[in-house]
Design an enzyme around this catalytic site. Sequence first.
Site, PDB file in Angstrom:
ATOM      1  N   GLY A   1       0.757  -1.245   0.000  1.00 54.48           N
ATOM      2  CA  GLY A   1       0.000   0.000   0.000  1.00 54.48           C
ATOM      3  C   GLY A   1       0.787   1.295   0.000  1.00 54.48           C
TER       4      GLY A   1
ATOM      5  CD  GLU B   1       0.722   1.132   7.020  1.00 54.68           C
ATOM      6  OE1 GLU B   1       1.218   0.917   5.898  1.00 54.68           O
ATOM      7  OE2 GLU B   1       0.153   0.249   7.683  1.00 54.68           O
TER       8      GLU B   1
ATOM      9  CG  ASP C   1      -9.603   1.054   9.167  1.00 55.32           C
ATOM     10  OD1 ASP C   1     -10.324   1.812   9.818  1.00 55.32           O
ATOM     11  OD2 ASP C   1     -10.048   0.113   8.481  1.00 55.32           O
TER      12      ASP C   1
ATOM     13  CE  LYS D   1     -10.466   3.799   5.688  1.00 55.01           C
ATOM     14  NZ  LYS D   1     -11.017   2.459   5.441  1.00 55.01           N
TER      15      LYS D   1
ATOM     16  NE  ARG E   1      -1.745  -3.178  -4.635  1.00 59.09           N
ATOM     17  CZ  ARG E   1      -1.925  -3.287  -3.309  1.00 59.09           C
ATOM     18  NH1 ARG E   1      -1.772  -2.237  -2.547  1.00 59.09           N
ATOM     19  NH2 ARG E   1      -2.252  -4.432  -2.768  1.00 59.09           N
TER      20      ARG E   1
HETATM   21  P1  IMP Z   1      -5.548  -1.291  10.401  1.00 55.29           P
HETATM   22  O1  IMP Z   1      -4.694  -2.406  10.890  1.00 55.29           O
HETATM   23  O2  IMP Z   1      -7.016  -1.502  10.688  1.00 55.29           O
HETATM   24  O3  IMP Z   1      -5.087   0.075  10.883  1.00 55.29           O
HETATM   25  O4  IMP Z   1      -5.497  -1.320   8.813  1.00 55.29           O
HETATM   26  C1  IMP Z   1      -4.397  -0.886   8.147  1.00 55.29           C
HETATM   27  C2  IMP Z   1      -4.164  -1.616   6.845  1.00 55.29           C
HETATM   28  O5  IMP Z   1      -5.394  -2.053   6.241  1.00 55.29           O
HETATM   29  C3  IMP Z   1      -3.516  -0.666   5.885  1.00 55.29           C
HETATM   30  O6  IMP Z   1      -2.113  -0.815   5.907  1.00 55.29           O
HETATM   31  C4  IMP Z   1      -4.126  -1.045   4.557  1.00 55.29           C
HETATM   32  O7  IMP Z   1      -3.300  -2.023   3.936  1.00 55.29           O
HETATM   33  C5  IMP Z   1      -5.452  -1.663   4.887  1.00 55.29           C
HETATM   34  N1  IMP Z   1      -6.562  -0.685   4.741  1.00 55.29           N
HETATM   35  C6  IMP Z   1      -7.289  -0.129   5.724  1.00 55.29           C
HETATM   36  N2  IMP Z   1      -8.233   0.692   5.235  1.00 55.29           N
HETATM   37  C7  IMP Z   1      -8.072   0.669   3.885  1.00 55.29           C
HETATM   38  C8  IMP Z   1      -8.754   1.350   2.801  1.00 55.29           C
HETATM   39  O8  IMP Z   1      -9.705   2.159   2.962  1.00 55.29           O
HETATM   40  N3  IMP Z   1      -8.297   1.071   1.545  1.00 55.29           N
HETATM   41  C9  IMP Z   1      -7.267   0.217   1.310  1.00 55.29           C
HETATM   42  N4  IMP Z   1      -6.608  -0.422   2.296  1.00 55.29           N
HETATM   43  C10 IMP Z   1      -7.007  -0.207   3.574  1.00 55.29           C
HETATM   44 MG    MG Z   2      -0.417  -0.759   4.649  1.00 54.52          MG
END
Ligand code: IMP
Ligand code: MG
Length: 178
Positions: free
Chosen positions: A43, A98, A102, A130, A166
Amino acid sequence: MLDIKTTILITEEQIQKKIKEIALSLNKKFKNEQVIAIGTLKGAFAFYSDLIRSLSCRVLCDFCETSRYGKKKEPSKEVKLTMDTTLNISGKHILLVEDIVDQGYTLNFLQSHLKNHNPLSLTTVVLIAKPQKIRERKCQVDYIGFEVEASSFLVGYGLDYQEQFRHLPYIAEIQSLN
Ligand code: IMP
Ligand code: MG
């Protein structure tokens, strides 16, 4: 192939302007220092490559990859390291780059993993955050490019939906899946 409608949320110009601002601050912070910039695959690849090319300090490049996706469709709370860094980060300044935070599980995991190797410092930069209210795991973020209100799924500029989008130079919000 799915017909997926998207709307632009953050333009290419806004992204590039923000990167210059973040880089200006990082260049002050790391003046005359050497930094190991660690990009999280896949990402962060677009953000990482634009950001490091705006840095004027000495930069060593490294990458890692994590996965939150288990067998079920929902992302698991458990984060797996699918590719580790290759450089010795002990006693070094680390810049973790990063794409998006989220719920915070991924960043929380990565920060603990890197701290276990005793870096001299750890600075975290995230392009998109987010809404804070959905963050379940504490993670310290030093630089945030954009705080978005929407908790919808975002694509583009490195972010994917099933490996699509992407390559887009902007960030878009998924509207509907037909
Ligand atoms: P977290 O562990 O919930 O903070 O999620 C983080 C990871 O989930 C990021 O590194 C992204 O790879 C993926 N991710 C979270 N939200 C999105 C989104 O809206 N679009 C694409 N990838 C996301
Ligand atoms: Mg990521």
